[in-house]
Enzyme design. Structure first.
Site, PDB file in Angstrom:
ATOM      1  N   ARG A  53       2.939   1.856 -14.060  1.00  0.00           N
ATOM      2  CA  ARG A  53       2.364   2.104 -12.735  1.00  0.00           C
ATOM      3  C   ARG A  53       2.465   3.577 -12.337  1.00  0.00           C
ATOM      4  NH1 ARG A  53       3.995  -3.503  -9.565  1.00  0.00           N
ATOM      5  NH2 ARG A  53       2.648  -4.811 -10.823  1.00  0.00           N
ATOM      6  N   ASP A 163      -0.765  -5.333   5.498  1.00  0.00           N
ATOM      7  CA  ASP A 163      -0.142  -5.051   4.203  1.00  0.00           C
ATOM      8  C   ASP A 163       0.301  -3.591   4.226  1.00  0.00           C
ATOM      9  OD1 ASP A 163      -0.340  -6.716   1.300  1.00  0.00           O
ATOM     10  OD2 ASP A 163       0.072  -4.577   1.108  1.00  0.00           O
TER      11      ASP A 163
HETATM   12  C1  LIG Z   1       2.136 -10.786  -4.366  1.00  0.00           C
HETATM   13  S1  LIG Z   1       1.260 -10.181  -2.973  1.00  0.00           S
HETATM   14  C2  LIG Z   1       1.187 -11.646  -1.965  1.00  0.00           C
HETATM   15  C3  LIG Z   1      -0.171 -11.829  -1.319  1.00  0.00           C
HETATM   16  C4  LIG Z   1      -0.351 -13.115  -0.529  1.00  0.00           C
HETATM   17  N1  LIG Z   1       0.555 -13.189   0.582  1.00  0.00           N
HETATM   18  C5  LIG Z   1      -0.202 -14.318  -1.412  1.00  0.00           C
HETATM   19  O1  LIG Z   1       0.806 -15.027  -1.325  1.00  0.00           O
HETATM   20  O2  LIG Z   1      -1.103 -14.577  -2.220  1.00  0.00           O
HETATM   21  C6  LIG Z   1       2.542  -9.216  -2.151  1.00  0.00           C
HETATM   22  C7  LIG Z   1       1.993  -8.219  -1.143  1.00  0.00           C
HETATM   23  O3  LIG Z   1       3.084  -7.730  -0.363  1.00  0.00           O
HETATM   24  C8  LIG Z   1       2.809  -6.379  -0.024  1.00  0.00           C
HETATM   25  N2  LIG Z   1       4.062  -5.710   0.365  1.00  0.00           N
HETATM   26  C9  LIG Z   1       5.099  -5.332  -0.420  1.00  0.00           C
HETATM   27  N3  LIG Z   1       6.046  -4.716   0.313  1.00  0.00           N
HETATM   28  C10 LIG Z   1       5.608  -4.709   1.597  1.00  0.00           C
HETATM   29  C11 LIG Z   1       6.142  -4.206   2.823  1.00  0.00           C
HETATM   30  N4  LIG Z   1       7.324  -3.572   2.887  1.00  0.00           N
HETATM   31  N5  LIG Z   1       5.409  -4.372   3.946  1.00  0.00           N
HETATM   32  C12 LIG Z   1       4.199  -4.997   3.907  1.00  0.00           C
HETATM   33  N6  LIG Z   1       3.653  -5.487   2.784  1.00  0.00           N
HETATM   34  C13 LIG Z   1       4.343  -5.347   1.636  1.00  0.00           C
HETATM   35  C14 LIG Z   1       2.184  -5.828  -1.298  1.00  0.00           C
HETATM   36  O4  LIG Z   1       1.427  -4.667  -1.053  1.00  0.00           O
HETATM   37  C15 LIG Z   1       1.339  -7.016  -1.788  1.00  0.00           C
HETATM   38  O5  LIG Z   1      -0.008  -6.899  -1.382  1.00  0.00           O
END
Ligand SMILES: C[S@@+](CC[C@H](N)C(=O)[O-])C[C@H]1O[C@@H](n2cnc3c(N)ncnc32)[C@H](O)[C@@H]1O
Length: 292
Positions: A53, A163
């Site tokens: 990454r 997000d």
């Molecule tokens: C695996 S995805 C989950 C997406 C969706 N909620 C699902 O369950 O399909 C995790 C998401 O969390 C976001 N994320 C990670 N750390 C975060 C933070 N501190 N604040 C907000 N979003 C965050 C990432 O950018 C990513 O888009």
């Protein structure tokens, strides 16, 4: 004696490959920085993934090595790069109607009850998708709710989708996806997304009607939140897995404070509360109700 090979004037110019070695110290530095900025815990066994990454940022910035990138991140000029670093290290895997039972609960149990309770003019309903990634989750929420609400316009109904990742939010807001994603959906939910033409070849777009139901915003879950709530439903799925217990507990307390009594919190399939919460009752598979 080895003589240096004479330059071959007919050789094609080779792209210079960046050195993607990630030293232990640099890995530790990146893990600490990402934890401070986003609460995401990068464990040691994720070294290869992290290297890959970071290599994307090295390439985008035209740098020669991951070591050079890490050195740059230590300078004051790197402040503007931090969001890009976070965009690069987040895992955005998601899907339409992922963990279907939450959308069934929302459509069959929660929405009919809310509609009955808020039947007066401008009845207010708020749903928050708290780590919405590329939008599949909030569009599935919008589709499920629209299916129950119908075309009535007298409700004050809004979905907030947030997000930390600014790149993924841009994609989410556009609502354009490879058409094959929709082909795999169960036949009862696909029509709910009300796809429209006009996207590129092999792509489909979520209808404007559903897109208008959602406000996409950048929000870092570990920072201060500007919203005052209350929310009737909060989706926070498949993001707690990246946080440690302390971060989860603090975010959870803030979710509870923003949830309306009788409101619901949905977590991801492999997630649970960091510890039992006095105001949350488990009522179904990763479905919690705010009790008081
Ligand atoms: C695996 S995805 C989950 C997406 C969706 N909620 C699902 O369950 O399909 C995790 C998401 O969390 C976001 N994320 C990670 N750390 C975060 C933070 N501190 N604040 C907000 N979003 C965050 C990432 O950018 C990513 O888009």
């Amino acid at each position: 004696m080895n003589r240096p090979a004479s330059p071959n004037p007919f050789a094609l110019a080779q792209p210079v490959m960046a050195d993607v070695t990630l030293t232990r110290d640099d890995m530790k530095f990146i893990a600490t920085l990402v934890y401070e900025q986003a609460g995401i815990v990068i464990r040691e066994h994720k070294e290869a993934m992290t290297r890959g990454r970071l290599a994307r940022r090295v390439k985008a910035l035209g740098m020669n090595s991951v070591a050079e990138y890490c050195a740059f991140l230590k300078t004051p000029q790197a402040a503007g790069e931090l969001p890009e670093l976070i965009n690069a290290v987040t895992t955005n895997h998601t899907a339409f109607f992922r963990e279907r039972h939450h959308f069934d609960h929302l459509r069959k149990d929660v929405m009919p009850r809310l509609l009955q309770e808020r039947s007066g003019r401008r009845g207010r309903i708020r749903i928050w998708s708290a780590a919405c990634s590329s939008g599949e989750e909030p569009y599935s929420i919008a589709a499920s709710c629209r299916d129950v609400v119908g075309p009535r316009s007298d409700l004050d109904f809004k979905i907030l989708a947030t997000d930390i990742d600014t790149d993924i939010l841009t994609r989410a807001e556009a609502g354009i996806y490879p058409a094959e994603l929709f082909e795999r959906l169960p036949s009862d939910v696909k029509p709910m997304l009300k796809l429209e033409g006009g996207a590129g070849r092999g792509e489909a777009r979520i209808s404007e009607e559903l897109r208008r139901m959602i406000a996409f915003k950048r929000l870092n879950l570990i920072e201060k939140w500007p919203m005052s709530g209350p929310f009737d439903v909060i989706f926070c799925r498949n993001v707690f897995i990246y946080f440690d217990t302390q971060t989860k507990a603090s975010i959870l307390d803030r979710f509870v404070a923003l949830l309306a009594p009788g409101g619901f919190l949905y977590l991801g399939h492999s997630e649970s509360l960091p510890q039992p919460h006095p105001n949350l009752r488990l009522i179904g598979r990763t479905i919690y109700e705010r009790t008081a």
